[in-house]
Enzyme design. Structure first.
Site, PDB file in Angstrom:
ATOM      1  N   LYS A  38     131.911 132.356  48.512  1.00  0.00           N
ATOM      2  CA  LYS A  38     133.106 132.617  47.723  1.00  0.00           C
ATOM      3  C   LYS A  38     134.271 131.683  48.069  1.00  0.00           C
ATOM      4  CE  LYS A  38     133.909 136.728  48.576  1.00  0.00           C
ATOM      5  NZ  LYS A  38     134.656 137.925  48.901  1.00  0.00           N
ATOM      6  N   ARG A  90     138.401 145.052  44.889  1.00  0.00           N
ATOM      7  CA  ARG A  90     137.287 145.444  45.739  1.00  0.00           C
ATOM      8  C   ARG A  90     136.681 146.767  45.279  1.00  0.00           C
ATOM      9  NH1 ARG A  90     137.986 143.398  51.437  1.00  0.00           N
ATOM     10  NH2 ARG A  90     136.856 141.703  50.460  1.00  0.00           N
ATOM     11  N   ARG A 126     127.548 129.940  60.482  1.00  0.00           N
ATOM     12  CA  ARG A 126     128.669 129.734  59.585  1.00  0.00           C
ATOM     13  C   ARG A 126     129.888 129.278  60.376  1.00  0.00           C
ATOM     14  NH1 ARG A 126     130.822 134.716  55.972  1.00  0.00           N
ATOM     15  NH2 ARG A 126     132.259 133.559  54.671  1.00  0.00           N
ATOM     16  N   ARG A 182     132.055 131.170  63.264  1.00  0.00           N
ATOM     17  CA  ARG A 182     132.424 132.562  62.975  1.00  0.00           C
ATOM     18  C   ARG A 182     131.677 133.495  63.906  1.00  0.00           C
ATOM     19  NH1 ARG A 182     134.761 133.570  57.385  1.00  0.00           N
ATOM     20  NH2 ARG A 182     134.514 135.709  58.027  1.00  0.00           N
ATOM     21  N   ARG A 235     127.491 145.363  56.526  1.00  0.00           N
ATOM     22  CA  ARG A 235     128.508 144.843  55.611  1.00  0.00           C
ATOM     23  C   ARG A 235     127.942 144.669  54.211  1.00  0.00           C
ATOM     24  NH1 ARG A 235     130.930 139.583  58.189  1.00  0.00           N
ATOM     25  NH2 ARG A 235     132.189 139.584  56.315  1.00  0.00           N
TER      26      ARG A 235
END
Ligand SMILES: [Zn+2]
Length: 214
Positions: free
Chosen positions: A13, A88, A122, A155, A166
């Site tokens: 994203k 969201r 990441r 990350r 998640r």
């Protein structure tokens, strides 16, 4: 054009939002940044948000919608914006549509297995938040952001179980939001590709702009 990008953590994203920002010439509005700024500014709204967060609860939908709509009313959003991390929930989507109707909702779809593999390795720029991946999307110079030259950092959310949790939360929150935009005829599905440039091409198609690879 007011555009929202939906996608699981790790779906790309952030990278695609930066791409669309350049293509459309409109700002990115990332809810996470808005929340941080509001709390720092110590406005009435900021204090309410801080109270909600300090009490360990999620920030209520109406506060988030208030925050985003105030931002969208600013001068630089007069031609639209790219929403990242918003709406969201279905309640947020319904509320913002009454104030600033979203024109296109792009859902970047990547399988859960692929997400899990992507989230290991990441990296993110400490300054401009551009995202990279040691394997799929490495920086030209290791450790240095291609976009702004700042340092990038690994990350910390690589744990498989955390990522799986998640994803479960993401799907349960997002399915109603997707359905909402689908019913309005505003949903575009972009299947996330291995190569960032291939996803960019599909993103350009989704918003109806020309894609040139430079
Ligand atoms: Zn950077």
């Amino acid at each position: 054009m007011l555009c929202t990008i939906l996608g699981a953590p790790g779906a790309g994203k952030g990278t695609q939002a930066l791409f669309l920002k350049d293509k459309l010439g409109v700002p990115i509005i990332a809810t996470g940044n808005l929340l941080r700024d509001a709390m720092k500014a110590e406005t009435e709204l900021g204090k309410s948000i801080k109270d909600a967060m300090n009490s360990g609860h999620l920030v209520p939908d109406d506060l988030i919608v208030d925050l985003v709509s105030k931002r969208l009313a600013e001068e630089d959003c007069k031609n639209g914006a790219i929403l990242d991390g918003f709406p969201r929930t279905l309640a947020q989507a319904e509320a913002i549509d009454k104030i600033f109707p979203v024109d296109i909702a792009i859902s970047i779809e990547v399988s859960d297995e692929e997400i899990i593999s992507r989230l290991t390795g990441r990296e993110i720029c400490t300054k401009c938040q551009a995202t990279y991946h040691v394997e799929y999307n490495p920086t030209s110079v290791p450790g240095i952001c291609d976009r702004c030259g700042a340092m990038i950092t690994r990350r910390n959310d690589d744990d498989r179980e955390i990522v799986k949790e998640r994803l479960v939360i993401y799907h349960s929150e997002t399915e109603p939001v997707k359905k909402h935009y689908e019913d309005l005829g505003k949903l575009k599905i972009v299947v996330g590709q291995k190569e960032v440039a291939d996803t960019q091409r599909l993103m350009a198609e989704a918003v109806g702009v020309k894609y040139d690879n430079n």
